[in-house]
Write a protein that holds these residues in place. Sequence first.
Motif, short mmCIF file in Angstrom:
data_model
loop_
_atom_site.label_atom_id
_atom_site.label_comp_id
_atom_site.label_asym_id
_atom_site.label_seq_id
_atom_site.Cartn_x
_atom_site.Cartn_y
_atom_site.Cartn_z
N LEU A 151 -4.70 -11.22 -33.33
CA LEU A 151 -3.80 -10.46 -34.27
C LEU A 151 -4.01 -8.65 -33.69
O LEU A 151 -3.18 -7.91 -34.14
CB LEU A 151 -4.30 -10.32 -35.47
CG LEU A 151 -4.30 -11.81 -36.27
CD1 LEU A 151 -4.84 -12.01 -37.43
CD2 LEU A 151 -2.65 -12.16 -36.38
N HIS A 152 -4.95 -8.54 -32.77
CA HIS A 152 -5.07 -7.08 -32.34
C HIS A 152 -3.83 -6.60 -31.37
O HIS A 152 -3.55 -7.64 -30.77
CB HIS A 152 -6.63 -6.89 -31.57
CG HIS A 152 -6.80 -5.45 -31.51
ND1 HIS A 152 -6.35 -4.69 -30.48
CD2 HIS A 152 -7.66 -4.60 -32.07
CE1 HIS A 152 -6.86 -3.51 -30.48
NE2 HIS A 152 -7.85 -3.46 -31.56
N ARG A 153 -3.57 -5.28 -31.67
CA ARG A 153 -2.50 -5.00 -30.66
C ARG A 153 -2.71 -5.09 -29.12
O ARG A 153 -3.92 -5.21 -28.78
CB ARG A 153 -2.21 -3.52 -30.90
CG ARG A 153 -3.24 -2.57 -30.75
CD ARG A 153 -3.15 -1.27 -31.03
NE ARG A 153 -4.03 -0.32 -30.60
CZ ARG A 153 -4.81 -0.09 -29.44
NH1 ARG A 153 -4.36 -0.76 -28.51
NH2 ARG A 153 -5.94 0.51 -29.47
N PRO A 154 -2.01 -5.29 -28.18
CA PRO A 154 -2.33 -5.75 -27.00
C PRO A 154 -2.82 -4.37 -26.38
O PRO A 154 -2.54 -3.13 -26.82
CB PRO A 154 -0.78 -5.59 -26.00
CG PRO A 154 -0.10 -6.19 -27.15
CD PRO A 154 -0.63 -5.54 -28.44
N ARG A 160 -10.99 -1.10 -23.64
CA ARG A 160 -11.76 -1.77 -24.63
C ARG A 160 -11.40 -1.98 -25.71
O ARG A 160 -10.86 -1.09 -26.44
CB ARG A 160 -13.23 -1.31 -24.25
CG ARG A 160 -13.71 -1.58 -22.93
CD ARG A 160 -13.99 -3.13 -22.63
NE ARG A 160 -14.98 -3.26 -21.46
CZ ARG A 160 -16.27 -3.69 -21.36
NH1 ARG A 160 -16.72 -3.54 -22.42
NH2 ARG A 160 -16.64 -3.78 -20.20
N ILE A 161 -11.62 -3.14 -26.50
CA ILE A 161 -11.32 -3.27 -27.87
C ILE A 161 -13.05 -3.13 -28.57
O ILE A 161 -13.84 -3.83 -28.34
CB ILE A 161 -10.71 -4.45 -28.68
CG1 ILE A 161 -9.44 -4.70 -27.81
CG2 ILE A 161 -10.76 -4.71 -29.78
CD1 ILE A 161 -8.75 -6.10 -27.96
N PRO A 190 -13.57 -10.67 -22.46
CA PRO A 190 -14.57 -9.50 -21.89
C PRO A 190 -13.88 -8.14 -22.09
O PRO A 190 -14.64 -7.10 -22.24
CB PRO A 190 -14.43 -9.56 -20.24
CG PRO A 190 -13.21 -10.31 -20.04
CD PRO A 190 -13.18 -11.27 -21.33
N GLU A 191 -12.53 -8.13 -22.69
CA GLU A 191 -12.09 -6.77 -23.16
C GLU A 191 -12.59 -6.31 -24.58
O GLU A 191 -12.16 -5.17 -24.84
CB GLU A 191 -10.54 -6.76 -23.01
CG GLU A 191 -9.76 -7.64 -24.48
CD GLU A 191 -9.92 -9.17 -24.18
OE1 GLU A 191 -9.19 -9.72 -24.84
OE2 GLU A 191 -10.49 -9.84 -23.23
N VAL A 192 -13.24 -7.23 -25.27
CA VAL A 192 -13.69 -7.00 -26.46
C VAL A 192 -15.14 -6.63 -26.43
O VAL A 192 -16.09 -7.48 -25.63
CB VAL A 192 -13.65 -8.04 -27.54
CG1 VAL A 192 -14.14 -7.67 -28.87
CG2 VAL A 192 -12.17 -8.41 -27.52
#
Length: 357
Positions: A151-154, A160-161, A190-192
């Motif tokens: 649900l997070h924006r791209p 990083r998120i 890995p982006e989070v």
Amino acid sequence: MLKFLHIAVLLLGAVLGTSARAESVLFLNPGSSDEAFWVSYSQFMQAAARDLRIDLQILYAQRQPEQTLAQARIALQGPKRPDYLVFVNEQYVAPQIMRMANRSGVKLFIVNAALTPNQQNLVGERADRIGSLVPNDEEGGYLMMKELIRLHRPVASGERIELLAFSGLKITPSAQLREKGMQRALAEHPEVRLRQLVYSGWTRERAYEQARQLLGRYPDVSLVWSANDEMAFGAMRAFSEAGRVPGKDVLFSAVNTSSAALQALVDGRLSALLGGHFTLGGWALVELHDYAQGVDLSRYGGRDRQIPLLQLIGKEQARRMLAMGESPDYGVHFHKLSAKGRPASYRYPFTLQTLMH
């Protein structure tokens, strides 16, 4: 006249005999008597007990494991013993309760958190332990994290998120398993970046205090994962006070289908909600009732079972569950779920869908 009296006595005996055959069950509720989840858990059990004609008593431990042990001691070693004791392995109290149960004549059933492998090795196989029912806590933690990320924006490549996580108690199996599921989801993304995982003891106030501190330390957090609804609401309050809009600036997740959580999902303040495991105690009573009638539970899915009760709740489901309100029977005909007389292929339909249709 004597003949009439004789018939009356026989009829009274039959009635008393019928009531005496009702199974007596004591549930040691580890939660607080004002805690939405554990109160709804008890209400669902009471609905099942009414339908199945089970004599059910519930005692709350107010989240104090020593209170659970004291209640178990009285129940298992006192003069008025139940036929069955249902309890949770909260903070790993199960082996102590099982030791108390030796030669008590009381049958045991564990819900929500079963014996750990080490505990099982310690206590061994016992004739008085009928079985256990637990939810899919690890999968629940995973599904909730995956939904938040979805649900997070791209984000741009390399961006990083940032995430904060609020868990219950370190020594509660359900908290550990939900965390494990969250970490499994994070390994796939890995982006989070998990900035910090804190233990809030399942309480709103503790999560609020922690979130206030963490916000100053990590101002760029945009995801908040919470292992229950109370902690989610505590964290949400801290973010709101800091001018961050829940559901827009930061996405929150939670577990439990309290009316407050369902409404927050409908309103968009909660972005991901998991629920369904408040039904476990009621389903356990169906199995106990069958066991009392001679049903071999191992034929219908196993004595110890994990049920995929924790699932993502959609907004439409949330609206339907809110509309059900405080229905005294939840619309479930528990006696119709019995395995008695069913073919070996039958499996108990213990799902949220059984409640929803």
